[in-house]
Design an enzyme around this catalytic site. Sequence first.
Site, PDB file in Angstrom:
ATOM      1  N   ASP A  92      37.737 113.923  36.355  1.00 25.31           N
ATOM      2  CA  ASP A  92      38.621 113.278  37.314  1.00 25.31           C
ATOM      3  C   ASP A  92      39.084 114.273  38.376  1.00 25.31           C
ATOM      4  OD1 ASP A  92      40.023 110.927  38.116  1.00 25.31           O
ATOM      5  OD2 ASP A  92      41.869 111.787  37.328  1.00 25.31           O
TER       6      ASP A  92
ATOM      7  N   GLU B 115      34.059 112.737  39.586  1.00 27.92           N
ATOM      8  CA  GLU B 115      34.835 111.733  40.328  1.00 27.92           C
ATOM      9  C   GLU B 115      35.149 112.352  41.685  1.00 27.92           C
ATOM     10  OE1 GLU B 115      37.552 110.516  42.458  1.00 27.92           O
ATOM     11  OE2 GLU B 115      38.900 111.288  40.906  1.00 27.92           O
TER      12      GLU B 115
ATOM     13  N   ASP C 152      41.816 102.055  38.692  1.00 22.08           N
ATOM     14  CA  ASP C 152      42.874 102.151  39.700  1.00 22.08           C
ATOM     15  C   ASP C 152      42.782 101.056  40.760  1.00 22.08           C
ATOM     16  OD1 ASP C 152      44.236 104.346  38.700  1.00 22.08           O
ATOM     17  OD2 ASP C 152      43.008 105.796  39.782  1.00 22.08           O
TER      18      ASP C 152
END
Length: 510
Positions: free
Chosen positions: A302, A349, A401
Site C-alpha cells: 500500500d 499500489e 476505498d
Amino acid sequence: MPAMQVRSAGVLLHPTALPGGYGIGDLGPTARAFLGWLESAGQTVWQILPLGPPGHGDAPYGAMSAFAGNPLLISPEDLVADGLLPAAMLEDLAGSGPADDVDFGAVLDQKESMLRESWRHVRESGGHALLEELAAFAADESRRFWLEDWILYAALKTRFDQVSWMEWPTELRLREPGALEAVREELAAEIDYQAWTQFLFHRQWRRLRAAAAEKRIKIFGDVPIYVIGDSADVWAHQQLFTLDEQGHPSEVSGVPPDAFSEDGQLWGHPLYRWERMRDDGFAWWLARMRAAFEQVDVVRLDHFRGFAGYWSVPASADTAREGEWLPGPGADLFEAFAAGLGEVEIVAEDLGVITPDVIDLLRRFDLPGIKVLQFGFGEFDSSHLPHRHNRRTVAYTGTHDNDTTRGWYEGLDAESRERVHDYLGSDGSDPAWDLIRAAHESVAGMAIAPIQDVLDLGSEARFNTPGVAEGNWAWRLRDLPGEGEAARLRRLTELSGRLGAESADEECCR
C-alpha cells in the site's frame, strides 16, 4: 520479483464482511464455503485487507501489530468442532449482532469472553494435546521476533485499560529491562492467554489457506506502508521510528495538499528512520514481509509511492501543509527483498501522483501496478482505462476505498455518464457488470472486482470512505452469492481467458 504469468481473476472481500450469525465474519465454515463459491465462479484469486488486530477506528489499516492476527476473526464453530470450546457457548454467541453490519464493540466483548472460556477449557482439561503445539508455536524462532513483544504489549494494554503505550509508566514506556522482566512475571497468566489467541488465529488461518490451495485459489493480501503509533511494533522498536526521547512522535505521515484537499491529509503515523533500517539490512521489513508471505500468496504494498519519497510533517503541525518531501529507501529496500525473500509476488499500489522515481522502481523490479476503472472517466485517455493497461497490471472496478460501482455511477454528472456509455458501449443499466467486463477483457494480468460489484449493490454497501471517521469497515454480506452470480462470472472469466490455465501465447502477461 516476477508474477502474473497467467491471466487470472478474483474477488475482493475482507473476511470480516463474510455472513454468519456471530456478529462478524470469521475464518470458519462460511469462509470455506466462500472458497467453494469462488471456485464455482472460476476465480483463482481472493483479495483481502490486512489481517492484524485493529486499533482505534476498527480499520484493518490501523492495526496494533504488523505481524499478529486479529482474534475477532477466530471462528467459534471451528473451536467447538475441534473440542476447544463448550458447544453451549455457541448458543450464547448465536445471532449476536445485526446480520448486515459489524458492531465492533459488542463483537469484541463477545469474542473476548469466548476466547477466555476456550483458554480456561483447554487449560483445565489436563494435558491437552494442543498445549504442546502452543509451546512449539511460541518457541518458533521465526515467530519469536514479533510474538514475544506482541503478547507482552497486549497483556499490558489489558492491564492499563487499553490506553496508548505512550501513556504507560516511564519504565515500561521506555522498556527498561528490569521493569520488563518484572512485568512478565506479574502478567504471566495474561501473556499465556494472549499467546493462545495468536495460536488459534494462525491455526485457523493455516486451515483456510490450505483449503484455498486445494482449490488453486491464491490469497492476495495487503501490507500498509506505515504502522500506527500505538502498536507493538513502534513500542518494541522505538529506535526505528521518528520518536523523541520520551517515545512520542516527532515527525508523522501524510500527503501534501492537492486538488482534493487544500490542507493535504495528516495521517499521523510515526515515520521510519530509514537510515537506521538500512544499517541493519532492513531486518524489520524483511521479517514483516516473511510473515506476510506465511499468510498469503501475493502481497500488495500500500502507498508504494512512499518507498521512493515520502511526505514528512512535524508532529506539532495542525495540517499536512507544513510537511516536506524526503527520500525513501528506494531500490535498497527492494534489493534486500530480492536477496532475502527470493521469488515472491508483490504488487505495487501506485495510485496518486506518480513521479519518475516511482516509475523507475516499478520498472527496475518488474513490479505490477494497479488501475481502477472508476478513476478512468474523469478525463479523456486516462491511464486507468483498459486501452492504457499493460500485462503487468491489476485492473480493479473499484477498491475498498471506492464507492460501489452502482453508487459511483449514480453519482456521476450527465457528461461523465455519457463518457461511460460511449466508452463501454452500454446504456448504463448495468454499470457494475459493464466495468467487470471491461476489467476482464483488459490485457491486465489480473482483474479484481469487489463482491459488492458482483452483486450490483449500491452505496449502502460501501466499505470505507477515506477521510470520514465514522461508519467504515462494518458492512457485511447477508448471504453468500448464489449460483446465478457464479455462473455469470465464470462465463465472463472463461471468455476473457482468465480461468487460470496457461495461455497459448507464451508471451502473455510477461
